[in-house]
Design a protein around this motif. Structure first.
Motif, PDB file in Angstrom:
ATOM      1  N   LEU A  80       0.921  -1.142  -0.040  1.00 28.67           N
ATOM      2  CA  LEU A  80       0.079   0.070  -0.154  1.00 28.67           C
ATOM      3  C   LEU A  80       1.091   1.292   0.044  1.00 28.67           C
ATOM      4  N   ARG A  81       2.136   1.284   0.098  1.00 26.20           N
ATOM      5  CA  ARG A  81       3.052   1.964   0.881  1.00 26.20           C
ATOM      6  C   ARG A  81       4.498   1.961  -0.886  1.00 26.20           C
ATOM      7  N   ASN A  82       4.353   2.826  -0.830  1.00 19.01           N
ATOM      8  CA  ASN A  82       6.181   2.324  -2.063  1.00 19.01           C
ATOM      9  C   ASN A  82       7.137   2.226  -0.251  1.00 19.01           C
ATOM     10  N   LEU A  83       8.275   2.231  -0.943  1.00 17.88           N
ATOM     11  CA  LEU A  83       9.193   2.035  -0.386  1.00 17.88           C
ATOM     12  C   LEU A  83      10.095   3.488   0.023  1.00 17.88           C
ATOM     13  N   TRP A  84      10.227   3.909  -0.340  1.00 18.61           N
ATOM     14  CA  TRP A  84      10.293   5.760   0.129  1.00 18.61           C
ATOM     15  C   TRP A  84       9.658   5.891   1.121  1.00 18.61           C
ATOM     16  N   GLN A  85       8.306   5.965   1.071  1.00 17.14           N
ATOM     17  CA  GLN A  85       7.255   6.161   1.757  1.00 17.14           C
ATOM     18  C   GLN A  85       7.588   5.750   3.207  1.00 17.14           C
TER      19      GLN A  85
END
Length: 303
Positions: A269-274
């Motif tokens: 639901l969130r990418n790695l950077w988030q």
């Protein structure tokens, strides 16, 4: 010799004197006993029922029931049964004359001055009538005293209480702990702002997902908790930074763990950077909490 030297009626809840007999004794020992009686009147809520405070030459007897207590100063050789019989008689006379509302509304000492004459009459009766004439009453009181003995105090008890009330008794007081934190730094303010931002993002996503899950039955509750638990953890991190709390290290580690696990659960639901942003802010906040210490106690020199 007179067996009842002084008597008074007081209100139990605050020791307010309501009525008293006229005394004609002004010896130093008697005046000291009067002072102790006033101190004891303030503590009657601790001693319901009957009790006596015994001194070298005089004894203080008291009997309390309901809102009213009667107290008397007697010579040491006065029989306890006679003293309590006298107090019971005064109590019945007083409660028959005044209701609880009048007693409760009394705001000044000796508000029932007219009752003083009644106390004097009862006092005269007990001082002048022989014990043989009151035999039945004294036997009844003595049976009650044998069945339920009165509380026995010493004059030292009243002296200690009086010393504490007047500030004369020395009490060891530990200095209050100083929980003032060091000033907030610029990096600390930044960590607060970023933490509040992360908390807001988690709350918004969590509420949105919760509303959606009410419509879609198969939505997993775990994902909602993965947003809301880090939200609570972020808010608590802000609290830990601003205010002192015992066991801070343990709490910081737990909050950091909740945030990391929550964001790892949200992978997809969130990418790695988030995810790295949220975890990075959590680590920054944890570092700021642990490095902000209590302020050292200021020296009192020169005060």
């Amino acid at each position: 010799m007179s067996m009842i030297l002084f008597a008074c009626v007081v209100r139990v809840r605050d020791g307010l004197p309501l009525s008293a007999s006229t005394d004609f004794y002004h010896t130093q020992d008697f005046l000291e006993c009067r002072r102790r009686l006033k101190t004891l009147a303030l503590r009657l809520t601790q001693y319901p029922g009957r009790g006596s405070a015994e001194g070298r030459d005089f004894s203080i007897h008291f009997s309390s029931l309901g809102d009213v207590a009667c107290m008397a100063i007697c010579p040491r050789q006065c029989p306890a049964a006679m003293a309590f019989c006298f107090l019971e008689t005064v109590w019945w006379e007083f409660t028959a004359s005044y209701d609880t509302t009048c007693i409760g509304l009394a705001s000044r000492p000796y508000a029932f001055l007219e009752f003083d004459s009644i106390i004097q009459k009862v006092k005269w009766h007990f001082n002048c009538v022989s014990s043989a004439q009151m035999e039945s009453s004294l036997e009844k009181i003595q049976e009650e005293l044998d069945f339920q003995p009165p509380v026995v105090l010493t004059v030292e008890d009243t002296d200690i209480a009086n010393g504490i009330m007047n500030g004369h008794t020395q009490i060891h007081l530990e200095p209050a702990p100083n929980f003032r934190m060091e000033p907030v730094t610029a990096l600390g303010v930044l960590s607060l702002i970023l933490n509040i931002m992360c908390a807001a993002l988690n709350l918004i996503r969590g509420i949105h997902l919760a509303e959606h899950s009410l419509q879609v039955a198969h939505e997993e509750i775990g994902t909602i908790l993965a947003f809301l638990i880090p939200f609570v953890a972020c808010i608590f991190q802000c609290y830990l930074y601003l205010f002192y709390s015992p066991a801070r290290t343990v709490k910081v580690v737990l909050m950091l763990l909740f945030i990391c696990l929550g964001n790892m659960y949200l992978h997809g639901l969130r990418n790695l950077w988030q995810i790295l942003f949220h975890i990075g802010v959590a680590f920054l906040s944890s570092y700021q909490i642990l490095t902000r210490q209590l302020q050292e106690k200021q020296s009192d020199y020169g005060v």
